[in-house]
Design a protein around this motif. Sequence first.
Motif, short mmCIF file in Angstrom:
data_model
loop_
_atom_site.label_atom_id
_atom_site.label_comp_id
_atom_site.label_asym_id
_atom_site.label_seq_id
_atom_site.Cartn_x
_atom_site.Cartn_y
_atom_site.Cartn_z
N VAL A 98 -29.95 -79.33 -50.42
CA VAL A 98 -29.00 -79.22 -49.31
C VAL A 98 -28.11 -77.99 -49.54
CG1 VAL A 98 -27.02 -80.31 -48.22
CG2 VAL A 98 -28.96 -81.69 -48.97
N PRO A 99 -28.04 -77.08 -48.58
CA PRO A 99 -27.16 -75.93 -48.77
C PRO A 99 -25.70 -76.40 -48.70
CG PRO A 99 -28.11 -75.93 -46.56
CD PRO A 99 -28.76 -77.05 -47.31
N MET A 100 -24.93 -75.97 -49.66
CA MET A 100 -23.56 -76.44 -49.73
C MET A 100 -22.67 -75.26 -50.12
SD MET A 100 -22.07 -79.22 -52.38
CE MET A 100 -22.23 -80.74 -51.52
N ALA A 101 -21.57 -75.12 -49.42
CA ALA A 101 -20.64 -74.03 -49.76
C ALA A 101 -19.62 -74.57 -50.76
CB ALA A 101 -19.96 -73.53 -48.50
N VAL A 102 -19.41 -73.83 -51.79
CA VAL A 102 -18.43 -74.25 -52.79
C VAL A 102 -17.27 -73.28 -52.75
CG1 VAL A 102 -17.99 -74.61 -55.23
CG2 VAL A 102 -20.20 -75.26 -54.25
N VAL A 103 -16.08 -73.79 -52.51
CA VAL A 103 -14.89 -72.94 -52.48
C VAL A 103 -14.01 -73.32 -53.67
CG1 VAL A 103 -12.91 -72.20 -51.13
CG2 VAL A 103 -15.00 -72.94 -49.97
N MET A 104 -13.93 -72.40 -54.62
CA MET A 104 -13.03 -72.64 -55.76
C MET A 104 -11.83 -71.75 -55.57
SD MET A 104 -15.59 -73.04 -58.97
CE MET A 104 -16.66 -71.72 -58.63
N GLU A 105 -10.72 -72.33 -55.21
CA GLU A 105 -9.56 -71.49 -54.93
C GLU A 105 -8.98 -70.92 -56.23
OE1 GLU A 105 -7.02 -73.64 -52.31
OE2 GLU A 105 -8.42 -73.34 -50.62
N HIS A 106 -9.26 -71.62 -57.28
CA HIS A 106 -8.87 -71.08 -58.57
C HIS A 106 -10.04 -71.33 -59.51
CE1 HIS A 106 -6.01 -69.52 -61.38
NE2 HIS A 106 -6.25 -70.52 -62.22
N ASP A 107 -10.66 -70.23 -59.92
CA ASP A 107 -11.89 -70.35 -60.68
C ASP A 107 -11.57 -70.53 -62.16
OD1 ASP A 107 -14.41 -70.26 -61.60
OD2 ASP A 107 -14.94 -68.31 -60.73
N THR A 108 -11.65 -71.75 -62.63
CA THR A 108 -11.33 -72.01 -64.04
C THR A 108 -12.55 -72.61 -64.73
OG1 THR A 108 -10.64 -74.27 -63.64
CG2 THR A 108 -8.95 -72.57 -63.44
N PRO A 109 -12.60 -72.53 -66.05
CA PRO A 109 -13.73 -73.13 -66.78
C PRO A 109 -13.88 -74.60 -66.47
CG PRO A 109 -12.39 -71.78 -68.24
CD PRO A 109 -11.66 -71.82 -66.94
N LEU A 110 -12.74 -75.31 -66.31
CA LEU A 110 -12.82 -76.74 -66.05
C LEU A 110 -13.52 -77.00 -64.72
CD1 LEU A 110 -12.04 -79.69 -66.74
CD2 LEU A 110 -9.93 -79.31 -65.44
N VAL A 111 -13.09 -76.28 -63.71
CA VAL A 111 -13.70 -76.46 -62.40
C VAL A 111 -15.19 -76.14 -62.47
CG1 VAL A 111 -13.69 -75.67 -60.01
CG2 VAL A 111 -11.54 -75.93 -61.24
N ARG A 112 -15.47 -75.00 -63.12
CA ARG A 112 -16.89 -74.62 -63.25
C ARG A 112 -17.68 -75.72 -63.95
NH1 ARG A 112 -18.99 -69.65 -62.66
NH2 ARG A 112 -17.58 -68.23 -61.61
N ASP A 113 -17.08 -76.26 -64.96
CA ASP A 113 -17.77 -77.29 -65.73
C ASP A 113 -18.04 -78.51 -64.85
OD1 ASP A 113 -18.84 -78.51 -68.08
OD2 ASP A 113 -17.04 -79.80 -68.01
N LEU A 114 -17.00 -78.91 -64.10
CA LEU A 114 -17.17 -80.11 -63.28
C LEU A 114 -18.20 -79.91 -62.18
CD1 LEU A 114 -13.52 -81.48 -62.92
CD2 LEU A 114 -15.34 -82.23 -64.44
N LEU A 115 -18.21 -78.70 -61.63
CA LEU A 115 -19.13 -78.45 -60.52
C LEU A 115 -20.52 -78.05 -60.99
CD1 LEU A 115 -16.88 -76.64 -57.90
CD2 LEU A 115 -17.28 -79.08 -58.26
N SER A 116 -20.67 -77.85 -62.32
CA SER A 116 -21.96 -77.37 -62.80
C SER A 116 -23.06 -78.38 -62.51
CB SER A 116 -21.90 -77.09 -64.30
OG SER A 116 -21.67 -78.32 -64.97
N GLY A 117 -22.66 -79.62 -62.37
CA GLY A 117 -23.66 -80.65 -62.06
C GLY A 117 -24.44 -80.33 -60.79
N ARG A 142 -19.86 -85.89 -64.35
CA ARG A 142 -19.32 -84.75 -65.08
C ARG A 142 -17.92 -85.06 -65.58
NH1 ARG A 142 -22.92 -81.68 -67.18
NH2 ARG A 142 -21.24 -80.26 -67.80
N VAL A 143 -17.14 -85.71 -64.73
CA VAL A 143 -15.78 -86.06 -65.15
C VAL A 143 -15.83 -86.95 -66.38
CG1 VAL A 143 -13.73 -87.35 -64.48
CG2 VAL A 143 -14.81 -85.80 -62.84
N GLN A 144 -16.75 -87.92 -66.33
CA GLN A 144 -16.87 -88.84 -67.45
C GLN A 144 -17.19 -88.10 -68.74
OE1 GLN A 144 -16.26 -92.04 -66.52
NE2 GLN A 144 -16.00 -92.34 -68.72
N THR A 145 -18.21 -87.21 -68.68
CA THR A 145 -18.57 -86.47 -69.90
C THR A 145 -17.40 -85.62 -70.37
OG1 THR A 145 -19.78 -85.09 -68.35
CG2 THR A 145 -21.08 -86.28 -69.97
N ASN A 146 -16.70 -85.05 -69.38
CA ASN A 146 -15.58 -84.21 -69.72
C ASN A 146 -14.51 -85.00 -70.46
OD1 ASN A 146 -13.08 -82.50 -69.24
ND2 ASN A 146 -14.74 -81.19 -68.44
#
Lengths: 636, 370, 377
Positions: free
Chosen positions: C51-70, C144-148
């Motif tokens: 499914v094509p999905m747009a991801v908007v990270m208003e603040h690109d941080t390692p945490l956000v990247r990690d959570l969205l890496s799934g 991802r949150v759980q693993t984090n």
Amino acid sequence: MTTERTNAAGQPVHSLTDRTSLVVSAHDAGKIFREKKTSVTALCSLSLDVPAGSMTAFVGPDGAGKTTFLRMICGLLAPTSGTLLVLGLNVADHAAEIQSRISYMPQRFGLYEDLSVMENMNLYADLHGIPGPARKERFARLLDMTDLARFTARPAGKLSGGMKQKLALACTLVRSPELLLLDEPSVGVDPLSRRELWAIITKMVQEEHLSVIVSTAYMDEAERCDNVVVMHEGSILAQGSPEELRKLTQGLCHATSVPVGMKARHLQAWLLDQPSLIMDAVPEGSHVRFVLPPEHGRNGIPQELISPCSGNIHLKVEDCTGVTPRLEDSFMFLLRHRQASAESSGAEEKILSPSQDTTIPDALPDVKTAPFSPRTEDGQQNSKEAVIEVRDLVRKFGSFTAVASTSFSVYRGEVFGLLGPNGAGKTTTFRMLCGLLPATSGYLRVAGENLRTAAAQARTRVGYVSQKFSLYGNLSVLENLHFFGGVYGIGPFALRRRIREVLEEFDLTGHEHDISGAMPGGFKQRLSMAVGMLHKPEILFLDEPTSGIDPLARRVFWRRITTLSDEGTTIIITTHFMEEAEYCDRMLIQDAGQVLALGTPDDVRRQGGSAPTMEEAFIHIVESSRAARAAAKEGA
Amino acid sequence: MHDILLLLRRLRSLCIKELLIIFKDPANRLVLIVPVVIQSFIFGYAATYDLNYVPYVVCDQSRSTLSRDLVARLDGSQKFSRQATLESTAEAEEWIYDGRALLAVQIGSDFADRILSGRNANVQIILDGRNSTTASIAQGYVSQIVEAWNSGLGHKSPVTIDVRAWFNPQLETRWNIMPGMLASLSIIQIMLLAALSVAREREQGTFDQMLVTPLSPWEILIGKAIPPVVVGLAQAALVLLVCLFWFDIPFAGSYVDLFVALGVFTLSCAGLGLCVSAISLNMQQALVYCFVTLLPMVLLSGLATPVSSMPEAMQIATYANPLRFALVCVRSVYLEGGTLSDIAPNFIPMLAVAAVTLPLAGWLFRNRLS
Amino acid sequence: MNGFLRRLGALTVKELRQISRDPSSIMIGLVLPIILILIFGYGLSLDVKNVPMAVVMEHDTPLVRDLLSGLNGSAYFSPRHASSMHEAEELLRKREVDAILRTGSDFDSRFMKGDAKVQLILHGVDSTTATLIGQYTSALLSLRVQTNLDRQGLSADSGKGTGSAVVQSRMWFNEAADSTWYLVPGLIVIIMTLVGAFLTALIMAREWERGTLEALFVSPVGRTEILLSKIIPYFLLGMAGLLLCLAAARWLFAVPLRGSLTIFLLSSSLYLVVSLGMGLAISSVTRSQFLSCQIALVVSFLPAVILSGFLFDLRSVPLAARIVGNILPATYYMEMLKTLFLAGNNPVILLRDAAALLVYAVLFMGVAIRFTRKNLD
């Protein structure tokens, strides 16, 4: 085999006949079709005995109930009143047994068109359980008689109309039934195939003593039968042997030669226009045959015909000779008589006047024409202007040549007949003329144009009436007329006026809102004509317009054609009734795509070995050409 | 000027006749109106992936307050309906096997102990995968409920997802399917009418009669195309009424845009139908060919399953399918409030289909005869 | 009896010949099933994939990247980055993406406080896809949150406080939740309905319309023979279509047949008889091709698709529609097939449904015989 006769007036003479020797015995049998609201009486208390071993013909105008009665005999329709015994069994209770003992060939026989000739025959043989050796013998005989042996592998759908009918008959006759029912077996079949068809039937009757009941529109076919039943509007008008029926018009039939410079159809038209003095008139050979009403005819030709008070046509006593009556004369006599008595039962004692009563579909209506004042033949010769020109016309379907190098011209105001056996190429020629089919090669002009390639507007100059009813069956008369008027571009006011005119002309007034598909065949045919004439075309194409129509309706039809042609309309017509060729100015006979004869009826008769009737001339011409071709093939 | 008048007169007669033929027969009238209405109701109610009734069974071996609380949560939701409370997993499996329950929840005997001792405890669910889409959705429901239950225990996830759906806030299947029906229901009738119109005339011999009139093949074509288009649009309007007033699906765009799109669509369908008609020799063939083209068109239109989850090759093939683009247009106008400029690109494939099929049909009319 | 068999044989051979020469019968009997098999097997799918999905990270941080890496690793999604919400909304409006996932600029700090928010905007027009996207996204994210949390030692499963319930699901019968597995059995129902009801209705109506029956009626042929001679060839044609589907299911799409093949064939024969009876009943009542076709379409085919539980679960449907669904023979056959293919020989379901089909077979054949009287009244 003794056949029980009935008196000519109608009622069966009940004698001490053994009931079982009757194949059909109807007593007050009636049939009423009930639709939601209306009920239509198709047969009203019919009583009739048909003895075994005889041939019986049902004749009568459209809607007389012939088909209904045949279907009742074979148990497809149940009588709503009275009793009907077939082979001594009551139809209502023993339909299955009767059906396994009789054979029936419906009007529209259900040949499986994608199965071959042999497969169709095998199917019916299997259904009737004909064992192997008997089947082989029977098939050989049937194929020989029908001349279909060469085509056993051909799909039934690819056979010509005549061959289809013969195949249908062969399928019906895979075994020898106790009673054979044939519903108009020869409609749309050319004279040659018709003769073959009847040869088969006659042979079967002689060899197997079949009982046959046949319904037909051809009086010459009825004449071959032992017993003729004239039906009209669901009841029996008369029955008896052809001989007995012919006696009705004994001494009333005459023929007159046609004066020089006059056309037979004009003389006939004039005679028909004297309804109080003439019961029937029809061109025949170079004569016109006519039947006088009994009240006048017993004293010879009435004076009014010899020296009429107006007009320039009259009969000369020296030209007239008495002729022996035919069944057709009596048939016409009976129908006209019936028509007259139906009217006289109304108010005044008026004998045989043109009918105003539109409930009798086949009554001669007032043909709206001025009294006759024909142009002379010379006058027409001068204005000889070819409206149709055909030169070296060829049409091939694959390797098969349907029309080979045909040339002819048709002049303005002519009635031109296109004749030929089934599959001779006349329909192909016809369709090319109308622009429905492109020609393979050759020159073709209709009203100065090739309709296939000309602008659509050019087609307003021709009218077309096709073989089978091809108007919109679920639309009313008026809706059909409005549609065709509209597509011919007639303006709304002009169209309304014109529709009124044609309704009157073709005697359809009062039926504007009838659903055209549900009307009797005679009405449909008139409506088709009305549509064809709606835009007053210069040229009218008529493809077998009289196929399956009884003599009375055909008289009316041709009376109209005579009028139209006198008004300057050129008429191209195909027909299987060879006597109708007598109405034509000139005609063309085709077979296997070749032109065999082209000329006036007299020319053609001469070419056909000076045969007395057109039918014999036609058969002679076609057969001798076929023989010549076969000889040429053998020579090569 | 005179020619144009004549042309219009001819076309008018032709259209009137075609419509009369369709509507004169009471059985026909019934066939054109009743099934469409009935179908739009049936589809509106039945064509739904929304799951609002989940029969389930519970096998609670923990029999603790906690487990009962969890089950109560399930029961408390509108969607779940407990069919039975069972003793053994084997019994639960039987319920699934016989199709009496869509899912079985099994809570182990150590459930409460584990939770209270701070460990995670498993809630086993067994789903009837005979319809895997339904099963997946049911699974999602359970997960949501369990999640909520967990947060009730104080395990609030640091992240919450805030889901919003545009154009269809409740994510109702009906909102997706019903506007699609505007186009899908009418295509069936348009194709059948167009396909039968010439085949019927040919079978009854009236086509010859028409060919000898001054009508040109083009005029016949137009005359034959207009009535199915009119009938198709009328049926679409009927379905629209059902959508608006019975199912209360809010209309976001403009009616004019909607009918412009439907007009383009019906024209291309009429072209397809007329082609089928010109190719077939009789009514039976026309019906069969029509059906054989209709079925793949409806299936591959994105009506019930999204085009985007089809394989690449199939997606390319659907460019020839006017229904696919009609659905996009209708849904866009109806649900998203799309304007003509938004949906215009979708017209191109539909018009292309019409531009190929209509002339082809016109050519076939005259040349198939011989 | 001998005569009966002989006549029946003759008529059947005739019918088979006609089928072999009529392109339209072949079309419906064999070509259409093949087209449908390919469409259903390859084209239709309700599974969410890429499914094509747009991801908007208003603040690109390692945490956000990690959570969205799934999202990146998942087969469900193909995420693309959008620089602004405005751009993402434009993409959604143009339907270039089906969903927008947005994390706020203060995500990290709020995550520490435990009330971080992720916004998911779905394109709701394809509601089923949208629902599934929502579910999958939240499942992936919470994983991802759980693993984090585990990594940070903040996990619940640490023996401190209370634990949490974890859903462990098993999808029976269709472990991979592959929609082909239930679409293919549904396809068989559709094809059987098509050949049985639709084609037979057309063929029989054609005989009425062309008048071929009139000549047959006036012969020793009984109506039973006429009807049987229609049933036998189309039964064979339907069975050919069935075997085609079965082969495709087995070897093309690897759908298991867990029940017995014999029961499968028997129940399919039963349903074929039902739908043949329906077709014959329709045509003998209407006697017109156009009407037969329309009625066959409305009463047999469309409901077989919509109301039989083929695509849509009958359980969620309002009572009235459910009743209509339960009136349809297709519903029972559908249930039998799904069970036979995916679950195995379940006597409870099979016997109940077979009994229902038997009732229909008797009913429709009765109507067909009743209305195919040998007369024209």
